[in-house]
Write an enzyme that holds these catalytic residues in place. Sequence first.
Site, PDB file in Angstrom:
ATOM      1  N   TYR A  50      43.918  45.842  23.563  1.00 53.16           N
ATOM      2  CA  TYR A  50      44.132  46.652  24.756  1.00 53.16           C
ATOM      3  C   TYR A  50      45.627  46.801  24.996  1.00 53.16           C
ATOM      4  O   TYR A  50      46.361  45.819  24.941  1.00 53.16           O
ATOM      5  CB  TYR A  50      43.627  45.975  26.025  1.00 53.16           C
ATOM      6  CG  TYR A  50      42.295  45.305  26.050  1.00 53.16           C
ATOM      7  CD1 TYR A  50      41.327  45.724  26.952  1.00 53.16           C
ATOM      8  CD2 TYR A  50      42.010  44.205  25.241  1.00 53.16           C
ATOM      9  CE1 TYR A  50      40.117  45.077  27.049  1.00 53.16           C
ATOM     10  CE2 TYR A  50      40.793  43.556  25.325  1.00 53.16           C
ATOM     11  CZ  TYR A  50      39.840  43.991  26.226  1.00 53.16           C
ATOM     12  OH  TYR A  50      38.646  43.350  26.336  1.00 53.16           O
TER      13      TYR A  50
ATOM     14  N   LYS B  85      43.833  51.021  31.039  1.00 54.86           N
ATOM     15  CA  LYS B  85      43.661  50.380  29.732  1.00 54.86           C
ATOM     16  C   LYS B  85      43.536  51.434  28.632  1.00 54.86           C
ATOM     17  O   LYS B  85      42.905  52.473  28.821  1.00 54.86           O
ATOM     18  CB  LYS B  85      42.397  49.519  29.722  1.00 54.86           C
ATOM     19  CG  LYS B  85      42.382  48.415  30.757  1.00 54.86           C
ATOM     20  CD  LYS B  85      41.059  47.675  30.758  1.00 54.86           C
ATOM     21  CE  LYS B  85      41.029  46.580  31.814  1.00 54.86           C
ATOM     22  NZ  LYS B  85      39.727  45.876  31.846  1.00 54.86           N
TER      23      LYS B  85
ATOM     24  N   HIS C 185      34.535  44.516  34.302  1.00 56.49           N
ATOM     25  CA  HIS C 185      35.743  44.049  34.959  1.00 56.49           C
ATOM     26  C   HIS C 185      36.508  45.208  35.578  1.00 56.49           C
ATOM     27  O   HIS C 185      36.466  46.335  35.063  1.00 56.49           O
ATOM     28  CB  HIS C 185      36.636  43.314  33.958  1.00 56.49           C
ATOM     29  CG  HIS C 185      35.989  42.107  33.353  1.00 56.49           C
ATOM     30  ND1 HIS C 185      36.286  41.645  32.090  1.00 56.49           N
ATOM     31  CD2 HIS C 185      35.038  41.261  33.855  1.00 56.49           C
ATOM     32  CE1 HIS C 185      35.559  40.568  31.829  1.00 56.49           C
ATOM     33  NE2 HIS C 185      34.790  40.323  32.872  1.00 56.49           N
TER      34      HIS C 185
ATOM     35  N   ASP D 221      30.639  36.322  34.203  1.00 58.55           N
ATOM     36  CA  ASP D 221      29.984  37.633  34.240  1.00 58.55           C
ATOM     37  C   ASP D 221      28.544  37.542  34.733  1.00 58.55           C
ATOM     38  O   ASP D 221      28.077  38.426  35.451  1.00 58.55           O
ATOM     39  CB  ASP D 221      30.047  38.287  32.860  1.00 58.55           C
ATOM     40  CG  ASP D 221      31.464  38.706  32.479  1.00 58.55           C
ATOM     41  OD1 ASP D 221      32.285  38.915  33.397  1.00 58.55           O
ATOM     42  OD2 ASP D 221      31.756  38.816  31.276  1.00 58.55           O
TER      43      ASP D 221
END
Length: 202
Positions: free
Chosen positions: A132, A72, A62, A170
């Site tokens: 995250y 992140k 991603h 995905d």
Amino acid sequence: MQIRELSIPDSFEITPKQFGDDRGVFLEWYRFDKLEEKVGHKLDLAQANTSVSKHGSVRGIHFADVPPSQAKYVTAVHGAVLDYIIDIRVGSPTYGQWDSVLLDDTDRRAVYIAEGLGHCFIALTDNATVSYLVNSTFSPGREHGISPLDEQIGLVFPPEAGELLLSPKDTDAPTLAAAAAAGLLPTWDAARAYYATLNDRN
């Protein structure tokens, strides 16, 4: 804590110092000042996410548009994942390459992933729980994916991961080459210019 830059520029592995006794363990898993020393700017936190994954689950690759994209800071608070950082910045000296870090509830490492980099992980245990910290909120129109099975990138999944579990999002994602041809990928120059604006704010 120890902070080490990975082979992909603008990504870092963070290893905390743990203090244990008969009650358990204490550690600092995030220190904005220590990270800022390495990255060059503060990580202005905007959102915190948690995912819980079955053994063998793959999440990613991603990424988000630059600017602003999404930096992140990722750790595993339960179980274990192998975390991948992929350089998808067109023109980067490490374009198409990747590095990986084991995130688990033993060493309790974290990774910092700068804006414009691709991110993926595979769960090595059941109920692998990943948290995250990110510097921008989710923006669906600016979020994209690349197939984690793309042979050009060549992510190596460990045999202990077993059968891979992927979402349709995905598996249907384009390859790196297709994403580049469609103009979806960030560029090295745009990413570096954006990092410079963040550094100038300090």
